[in-house]
Scaffold this motif. Structure first.
Motif: not given
Length: 343
Positions: A253-274
């Motif tokens: 498709t040429g498009g970008r697709l993101g996955f946000i996976t708080p249960l199956t693969h967390n993303f805490c090590d780089l968390c920059n948000r509040v």
């Protein structure tokens, strides 16, 4: 002139570094807990919304957001509830946009359900918003009506048209729901990419009591990705937009697709948000019950230095990570709803 002007001593403040060495540069600011939809995974059908006195005024929202900018926050996302239903929002956006003009802020953006974009897209573009996220879980009118408890998908699609016509980049966010839109996800991605829109899929999160068991609806995005790879070529790309999504390019498709996976693969090590709720409560982790009451600080008459000290104390307590899990009959990981927390 803004109600908040950082004292000279904070002209070059130390960065907001939490206790684990992560630099906080991204604030998600909720301006209301109210919404004109009632999405089944987000809130109960008969929500009790906050009284006006508990919600930060526009002036308080501007002051606290500007304090975060003074402390090095470079990205500010306006959320809700549905932010575009907040009276006076465009006035607030106009005030905050001065940080874009000064170079103190890299991006001012928002997440919306899209129902009011037809009216407000041009104004958003005029105050310096370059891109927005629109929540859309299905293209089927009847399913949309059921998932949102009465919403009209035509208003959202027309709003997306208006946003693109105004020059806004639009990213579609969809919550993956096993019993409702799982089979439709490839079609939804192809539709978005066909319109030049990025797309992000999100696992359902156990936040707040709703009217159904989320266990029945949980769909692992690891499984979704494997399914997609049976007919698409997905290439990992190093794109970052400041949030937790991991992105691929769909070669077909040429498009970008993101996955946000708080249960199956967390993303805490780089968390920059509040997150800051519309009541002025600072949550430094989506999946923990940590809280710093900045409304109380402001309404007690704190000066700018006092507000900044309170923000720093809250950031110092940012947890190492969340511990989301989902199980049949279990209480949500946190009691507050996403609509109250800020999306």
């Amino acid at each position: 002139m803004s109600p908040y002007d950082a004292p000279a001593v904070y002209a070059n403040p130390p960065a907001l570094i939490d206790g684990y060495g992560r630099n906080v540069t991204y604030l998600r600011l909720s301006v209301t807990d109210r919404c004109d939809l009632r999405c089944v995974y987000c809130m109960a059908e008969h929500m009790v919304f906050l009284p006006k006195a508990e919600v930060l005024s526009l002036e308080e929202l501007e002051r606290v957001a500007s304090a975060f900018v003074a402390l090095g926050v470079r990205k500010l996302r306006i959320t809700g509830g549905e932010p575009l239903v907040r009276k006076g929002l465009m006035s607030l956006m106009g005030e905050l946009s001065r940080h874009l003009r000064s170079g103190a802020l890299d991006e001012l953006t928002l997440t919306t359900n899209g129902t009011r974009l037809t009216e407000l897209a041009d104004e958003l573009a005029r105050v310096g918003v370059k891109r927005i996220n629109v929540s859309l879980d299905t293209l089927k009118p009847e399913l949309f009506r059921r998932l949102t408890r009465g919403g009209d998908i035509a208003k959202v699609l027309t709003g997306i048209d208006a946003a693109q016509a105004a020059g806004l980049a639009v990213k579609i966010n969809a919550v993956a729901l096993k019993n409702d839109n799982a089979a439709e996800l490839p079609e939804l991605v192809a539709w978005a990419h066909g319109r030049g829109l990025d797309m992000t899929l999100i696992e359902t999160m156990p936040m707040g009591e709703v009217d159904e068991d989320r266990t029945d609806q949980f769909l692992s995005l690891a499984d979704v990705r494997r399914d997609f790879e049976s007919f698409w070529t997905l290439t990992d790309i190093p794109l970052t937009t400041g949030g937790p999504a991991r992105y691929v390019r769909v070669e077909e498709t040429g498009g970008r697709l993101g996955f946000i996976t708080p249960l199956t693969h967390n993303f805490c090590d780089l968390c920059n948000r509040v997150r800051l709720t519309c009541t002025g409560t600072l949550h430094t982790c989506l999946g923990q019950d940590d809280a710093t009451d900045l409304r109380a600080v402001m309404r007690a008459g704190a000066d700018d230095a006092g507000l900044i000290d309170a923000i720093r104390q809250g950031i110092d307590g940012k947890p190492k990570g969340h511990d989301f899990h989902i199980g049949r009959g279990e209480a949500p990981a946190v009691a507050r709803h996403m609509s109250t927390t800020g999306g």
